[in-house]
Design an enzyme around this catalytic site. Structure first.
Site, PDB file in Angstrom:
ATOM      1  N   GLU A 202       0.884  -1.085   0.033  1.00 28.65           N
ATOM      2  CA  GLU A 202      -0.104   0.019   0.090  1.00 28.65           C
ATOM      3  C   GLU A 202       0.951   1.261   0.029  1.00 28.65           C
ATOM      4  O   GLU A 202       1.853   1.238   0.494  1.00 28.65           O
ATOM      5  CB  GLU A 202      -0.850  -0.037   1.393  1.00 28.65           C
ATOM      6  CG  GLU A 202      -1.731  -1.234   1.571  1.00 28.65           C
ATOM      7  CD  GLU A 202      -2.123  -1.551   2.776  1.00 28.65           C
ATOM      8  OE1 GLU A 202      -1.810  -0.570   3.716  1.00 28.65           O
ATOM      9  OE2 GLU A 202      -2.610  -2.645   3.037  1.00 28.65           O
ATOM     10  N   LYS A 204       2.416   4.254   1.252  1.00 28.16           N
ATOM     11  CA  LYS A 204       2.634   4.877   2.540  1.00 28.16           C
ATOM     12  C   LYS A 204       2.519   6.404   2.528  1.00 28.16           C
ATOM     13  O   LYS A 204       3.463   7.054   2.052  1.00 28.16           O
ATOM     14  CB  LYS A 204       4.120   4.662   3.079  1.00 28.16           C
ATOM     15  CG  LYS A 204       4.123   4.991   4.845  1.00 28.16           C
ATOM     16  CD  LYS A 204       5.768   4.506   5.295  1.00 28.16           C
ATOM     17  CE  LYS A 204       5.725   4.684   6.725  1.00 28.16           C
ATOM     18  NZ  LYS A 204       5.094   6.095   7.025  1.00 28.16           N
ATOM     19  N   GLU A 253      -4.288   6.974   8.031  1.00 24.82           N
ATOM     20  CA  GLU A 253      -3.653   8.161   7.974  1.00 24.82           C
ATOM     21  C   GLU A 253      -4.512   9.320   7.575  1.00 24.82           C
ATOM     22  O   GLU A 253      -5.188   9.051   6.382  1.00 24.82           O
ATOM     23  CB  GLU A 253      -2.561   7.623   7.105  1.00 24.82           C
ATOM     24  CG  GLU A 253      -1.212   8.849   7.307  1.00 24.82           C
ATOM     25  CD  GLU A 253      -0.436   8.308   8.130  1.00 24.82           C
ATOM     26  OE1 GLU A 253      -0.450   7.507   8.904  1.00 24.82           O
ATOM     27  OE2 GLU A 253       0.727   9.083   8.503  1.00 24.82           O
ATOM     28  N   ARG A 349       5.511  -3.587  17.384  1.00 22.78           N
ATOM     29  CA  ARG A 349       6.510  -3.218  16.082  1.00 22.78           C
ATOM     30  C   ARG A 349       6.907  -4.808  15.406  1.00 22.78           C
ATOM     31  O   ARG A 349       7.330  -4.891  14.604  1.00 22.78           O
ATOM     32  CB  ARG A 349       7.468  -2.699  16.437  1.00 22.78           C
ATOM     33  CG  ARG A 349       8.030  -1.976  15.284  1.00 22.78           C
ATOM     34  CD  ARG A 349       9.116  -1.031  15.767  1.00 22.78           C
ATOM     35  NE  ARG A 349       8.998   0.390  16.643  1.00 22.78           N
ATOM     36  CZ  ARG A 349       8.283   1.208  15.832  1.00 22.78           C
ATOM     37  NH1 ARG A 349       8.178   1.341  14.580  1.00 22.78           N
ATOM     38  NH2 ARG A 349       7.965   2.301  16.420  1.00 22.78           N
TER      39      ARG A 349
END
Length: 486
Positions: A202, A204, A253, A349
């Site tokens: 995707e 960013k 985002e 993470r």
DNA sequence: GGTGTCTGCCCC
DNA sequence: ATTCTGC
DNA sequence: GCAGAATGGGCAGACACC
């Protein structure tokens, strides 16, 4: 509970290197805490306070150090009550009042307690244990598996609540934000493919991470650190209100687009957050059901397609590479790569997400260095970096301390001291003779640096002992890079 | 009102 | 944010 | 592999001081 007991545990933890031993020390203290003390003890020993921000920083704390008590009498509840008062103080005269309350608190604390409070409130506890270790300690104190405590914490958003509640009872709830899943760095798409196999790639987007909760017409937006930023992003709210879904939690985002649909630079996005629009790449909850344990490929099917960033699913390196190039050409930061079978690993993470960004490098000259703190005490750490000015001299573009191993740190301290010309405070200025190769993610306009430009996320790759300062990159090269969008 | 300083589980 | 290091 | 530590630039908001 006396603050001094807690401070004593903290110093013991700091003096202990083994993780298991730290956990035992912390668990033992938690067992001594009463039901109304345990959440506070957990907060303080993992480097946080209940109020999260109180408008007091290094400068204010430094002025509060004066009178030192000899007998430890302060309880952690008294500390919390004072911090609460400080947090609630606002308006004209509040800085003075905050200072007064803090000085009063400090005057009732011993030297060790003052030192602890200073580090706690500046966020530099440095006992080699924060929330991650504390989760293990809570599990040990309650005789529960750490995985259950970790899961409950992620859903409760607060470890203190988990210390006394029924861990099985915590579930995903609207308007209680969950820590966002984070990504590891991959150098290129090939590395990501090698780790993941077929993956979702995707664009960013270089904006701010948002987690949006919606129930009917009620919408709230949270930042990466779970702050409520609903009021700052009206376009995001409007856009989500328009979605034909009932209850939902979306992850994405927010970015600002120019008239031609290209993204603005991050700096401009921050200035114009009011017009930022959302792109969603994940969904955590839908109409009463948690989706956290569903595979990524199933979750993405439930996303509103019109608000997704451009994306492809492929196992083909060539396809992924051209998609990366397309992202860069479109003015985006790079790509995300995500494992199709992966669950939503909140707050971690280590999961199956990778970010792949374009890195630039420059050969710059070290103009000065600053003495390090903590484990870097006694070593020159933070480097001042300059580009060559063709008209003579160097133009400072920023600082970095990243990418330096202990060995390199030692070496550069010696080298730089040999080249020292003067000192000002903790800064050692040197003859501009050493050339370093610096990687960075982009350039920003700077109101501080003389060239009006600053490096974003600069880190040291290596020293170029084969290069002389006159071979370093010039400020003109840097300006040209900035012009091309770097 | 204009400017400077400090703070922010800041945003990245 | 990125990077290194000890466990 | 995780968690912690050591630190970057920029910006907005809040307050202090003139």
């Amino acid at each position: 509970m006396l603050l001094s007991s807690l401070v004593s545990t903290s110093s013991q933890v700091a003096a202990t290197s083994g993780r298991l031993a730290k956990i035992t020390l912390l668990a033992d203290l938690l067992k001594q805490a009463g039901p109304d003390e345990i959440a506070l003890a957990i907060a303080y020993l993992s480097g946080t306070i209940r109020q999260s921000k109180i408008g007091v920083g290094w400068a204010t704390l430094n002025k509060a150090k004066s009178y030192v008590a000899t007998t430890p009498r302060l309880t952690i509840q008294e500390v919390d009550a004072t911090l609460e008062k400080i947090a609630m103080t606002a308006g004209k005269g509040s800085a003075t009042e905050k200072q007064r309350l803090l000085s009063d608190l400090f005057s009732r604390a011993t030297a060790e307690e003052q030192d602890f409070l200073f580090r706690l409130l500046t966020g530099e506890l440095r006992q080699g244990a924060l929330e991650g270790i504390m989760v293990e300690a809570v599990a040990k104190a309650r005789d529960l598996p750490a995985s259950e405590v970790r899961r409950a914490t992620m859903l409760a958003g607060n470890l203190g609540a988990v210390a006394s509640g029924d861990v099985a009872s915590f579930k995903v709830e609207l308007f209680r934000p969950i820590k966002p899943m984070l990504a590891k760095t991959a150098t290129d798409v090939d590395e990501a493919l090698a780790e993941l196999g077929p993956a979702s790639f995707e664009y960013k987007l270089d904006g701010i991470r948002i987690q949006v909760h919606k129930r009917g017409a009620e919408v709230r937006v949270y930042s990466r650190t779970l702050n409520d930023i609903t009021g700052e992003v009206p376009q995001v709210v409007a856009s989500v209100k328009g979605l034909k879904v009932g209850e939902v939690i979306l992850d994405g985002e927010a970015i600002v687009l120019s008239a031609d649909g290209r993204p603005l630079r991050f700096q401009e996005t921050m200035k114009g957050l009011g017009s930022a629009v959302p792109f969603f790449f994940d969904i955590l909850y839908s109409d009463g059901a948690s989706l956290l344990d569903q595979p990524y490929s199933a979750r993405t099917k439930l996303l509103p397609e019109a608000h997704r960033p451009p994306h492809i699913v492929t196992a083909d390196a060539n396809a992924a590479r051209s998609f990366f190039d397309a992202a860069i050409a479109a003015g985006q930061e790079g790509l995300m790569a995500k494992g199709l079978e992966s669950k939503y690993d909140a707050g971690r993470r280590g999961g199956a997400w990778f970010k792949i960004k374009k890195a630039n490098t420059l050969d710059l000259v070290v103009l000065a260095a600053e003495w390090g703190h903590g484990r870097r005490h006694g070593r020159l750490s933070n480097l001042h970096l300059g580009a060559r000015d063709p008209n003579g001299g160097f133009v400072m573009l920023g600082k970095t301390f990243k990418g330096l191993s202990d060995e390199l740190l030692e070496w550069q301290t010696q080298q730089l001291l040999e080249k020292e010309v003067k000192r000002e405070g903790h800064i050692v200025y040197v003859r501009p003779e050493l050339v370093v190769e610096i990687a960075f993610n982009g350039l920003q306009d700077s109101p501080h640096y003389p060239g009006g430009l600053a490096l974003r996320f600069a880190r040291v790759i290596r020293y170029r002992d084969d290069k002389k300062p006159e071979d370093a990159d010039t400020i003109e090269t840097v300006r040209k890079l900035h012009g091309t969008g770097a």
